[in-house]
Design a protein around this motif. Structure first.
Motif, mmCIF file in Angstrom:
data_model
loop_
_atom_site.group_PDB
_atom_site.id
_atom_site.type_symbol
_atom_site.label_atom_id
_atom_site.label_comp_id
_atom_site.label_asym_id
_atom_site.label_seq_id
_atom_site.Cartn_x
_atom_site.Cartn_y
_atom_site.Cartn_z
ATOM 1 N N CYS A 19 0.655 -1.284 -0.060
ATOM 2 C CA CYS A 19 -0.148 -0.154 -0.011
ATOM 3 C C CYS A 19 0.701 1.498 -0.023
ATOM 4 C CB CYS A 19 -0.933 -0.006 1.321
ATOM 5 S SG CYS A 19 -2.090 -1.211 1.353
ATOM 6 N N ASP A 20 0.561 1.978 -0.993
ATOM 7 C CA ASP A 20 1.464 3.418 -1.143
ATOM 8 C C ASP A 20 0.324 4.556 -1.324
ATOM 9 O OD1 ASP A 20 3.050 5.528 -1.506
ATOM 10 O OD2 ASP A 20 4.256 4.325 -2.968
ATOM 11 N N GLN A 21 -0.050 4.979 -0.158
ATOM 12 C CA GLN A 21 -0.978 6.153 -0.101
ATOM 13 C C GLN A 21 -0.364 7.334 -0.644
ATOM 14 O OE1 GLN A 21 -2.433 6.660 3.886
ATOM 15 N NE2 GLN A 21 -3.415 4.594 3.907
ATOM 16 N N ASP A 22 0.753 7.445 -0.904
ATOM 17 C CA ASP A 22 1.526 8.619 -1.494
ATOM 18 C C ASP A 22 1.028 8.770 -2.820
ATOM 19 O OD1 ASP A 22 2.360 9.542 0.909
ATOM 20 O OD2 ASP A 22 4.425 8.776 0.512
ATOM 21 N N GLY A 24 -1.256 6.437 -4.277
ATOM 22 C CA GLY A 24 -2.307 6.083 -4.653
ATOM 23 C C GLY A 24 -2.465 4.583 -5.365
ATOM 24 N N GLU A 26 -2.411 0.163 -4.633
ATOM 25 C CA GLU A 26 -2.637 -0.912 -3.496
ATOM 26 C C GLU A 26 -2.435 -2.531 -4.429
ATOM 27 O OE1 GLU A 26 -5.821 -2.920 -0.755
ATOM 28 O OE2 GLU A 26 -5.895 -0.927 -0.892
ATOM 29 N N GLN A 94 2.766 5.698 -9.906
ATOM 30 C CA GLN A 94 2.474 4.438 -9.368
ATOM 31 C C GLN A 94 3.294 3.197 -10.010
ATOM 32 O OE1 GLN A 94 -1.472 4.659 -10.838
ATOM 33 N NE2 GLN A 94 -2.541 5.092 -8.898
#
Length: 348
Positions: A19-22, A24, A26, A94
């Motif tokens: 998960c890399d919220q920075d 966006g 998953e 991403q």
């Protein structure tokens, strides 16, 4: 900040969530087996309904890659990765983040294209991770895998016809090709050249009509494709097409195509198909051309050797049919038994 988390799943070597919220993103990667070599499997990028649906897909697909590599007698294990998102809106950030995820496995997982990812994007990923196969020829990779996948599907069809009628020649046979993308169009074109009566179907009706004009085939709707009488029904689009709702209506003598995970409920649907007297060529056996193609990258095979290996699917399919007859089991059970027999068991 990205988070890497390993999740224990019985029967799999490793299942990990990224998960890399920075940026966006998953993603989930499942390594099913590395007993024969590094786990190979494509990256599927699609908007799953939820994380549970993505998990179910990646687990099923990674096990299928183990069986596919083993049945194809390749020195690879099985793995798969899925990214939850719209493939039309992926960003470079991403892709960079996803490459970091692949690097976490330190070469135990090698990835390539799948649904929602392109060769151009795999080329991009290769800038940030060395654990990539199937890049474009300009970067030294095998490129588009559809040509060899069509070779394995065609050889599966020849073996299926041989089992049905004692003759692998498709001339005069009625063969329905569902899905006229890169693989399906090659399959339909070759069968038409060999004298088969080809019917093509695709949700993209314009694409189906254009191919039909080119090769002298007829078009039918996708719904018709699953109920029209024919010798071989060849699904070459997405899987999950044979289940409780579709199997009772089938009018084909055999099923052999390049789509992954064609059975909704394996082994139940394999048994239902067999009870109908329909010969089923297991999908991961006859669509193994993609993983054979990337063997050129990993094992250093020439294209000619890869084609020769792909043509060996005829003999493998024939052996699986014979094993099913001899053991009085379904062809799906025979294929699984055949594939597992090629994998060394851990020393006790």
């Amino acid at each position: 900040m990205a988070e890497f988390r390993t999740i224990v799943k019985h029967g799999y070597e490793e299942v990990a969530l990224w998960c890399d919220q920075d940026v966006g993103i998953e993603a989930i990667c499942a390594i099913h087996s590395t007993a024969l070599g590094p786990a190979i499997g494509g990256t599927r990028w699609q908007p799953y309904a939820d994380r549970d649906a993505a998990f179910a897909d990646v687990l099923r697909l990674s096990e299928a890659m183990t069986l596919k590599s083993s049945a194809a007698r390749l020195p690879f294990g099985g793995g798969k990765a899925v990214v939850i998102g719209d493939p039309a809106h992926k960003t470079e950030a991403q892709l960079r983040s996803y490459a970091e995820f692949v690097n976490e496995f330190e070469g135990r997982y090698l990835t390539t294209t799948d649904v929602g990812t392109t060769t151009e994007e795999i080329d991009q990923l290769s800038q940030w991770t060395p654990h990539i196969v199937g890049t474009s020829p300009t970067l030294g990779g095998s490129g588009d895998t559809s040509a060899l996948t069509a070779v394995t599907v065609l050889n599966g069809i020849y073996a299926t016809l041989d089992a049905l009628d004692g003759d692998p020649d498709p001339a005069g046979k009625t063969i329905v090709v569902v899905g006229v993308g890169k693989v399906g169009s090659r399959v339909a074109r070759s069968l038409a050249e060999d004298g088969a009566r080809v019917l093509v179907a695709d949700i993209r009706a314009i694409a189906a009509a254009a191919l039909a004009v080119e090769i002298g085939a007829n078009t039918i709707s996708v719904d018709e494709a699953f109920v029209v009488p024919c010798d071989v029904l060849s699904p070459n689009a997405l899987g999950g097409v044979f289940g409780e709702e579709t199997t009772p209506a089938l009018q084909c003598r055999a099923i052999c195509g390049g789509a992954n995970n064609q059975l909704v409920r394996d082994p139940d649907d394999a048994a239902s198909i067999a009870e109908r007297g329909i010969l089923y060529a297991p999908d991961y056996v006859v669509n193994s051309g993609g993983v054979i193609s990337v063997a050129q990258d990993v094992a250093g095979w020439s294209y000619a050797r890869a084609v020769e290996h792909a043509e060996g699917v005829f003999e493998t399919t024939r052996q699986i049919f014979e094993l099913a007859d001899r053991r009085e089991i379904t062809t799906a059970e025979a294929a699984r038994e055949f594939a597992l027999s090629q994998i060394p068991t851990p020393a006790s």
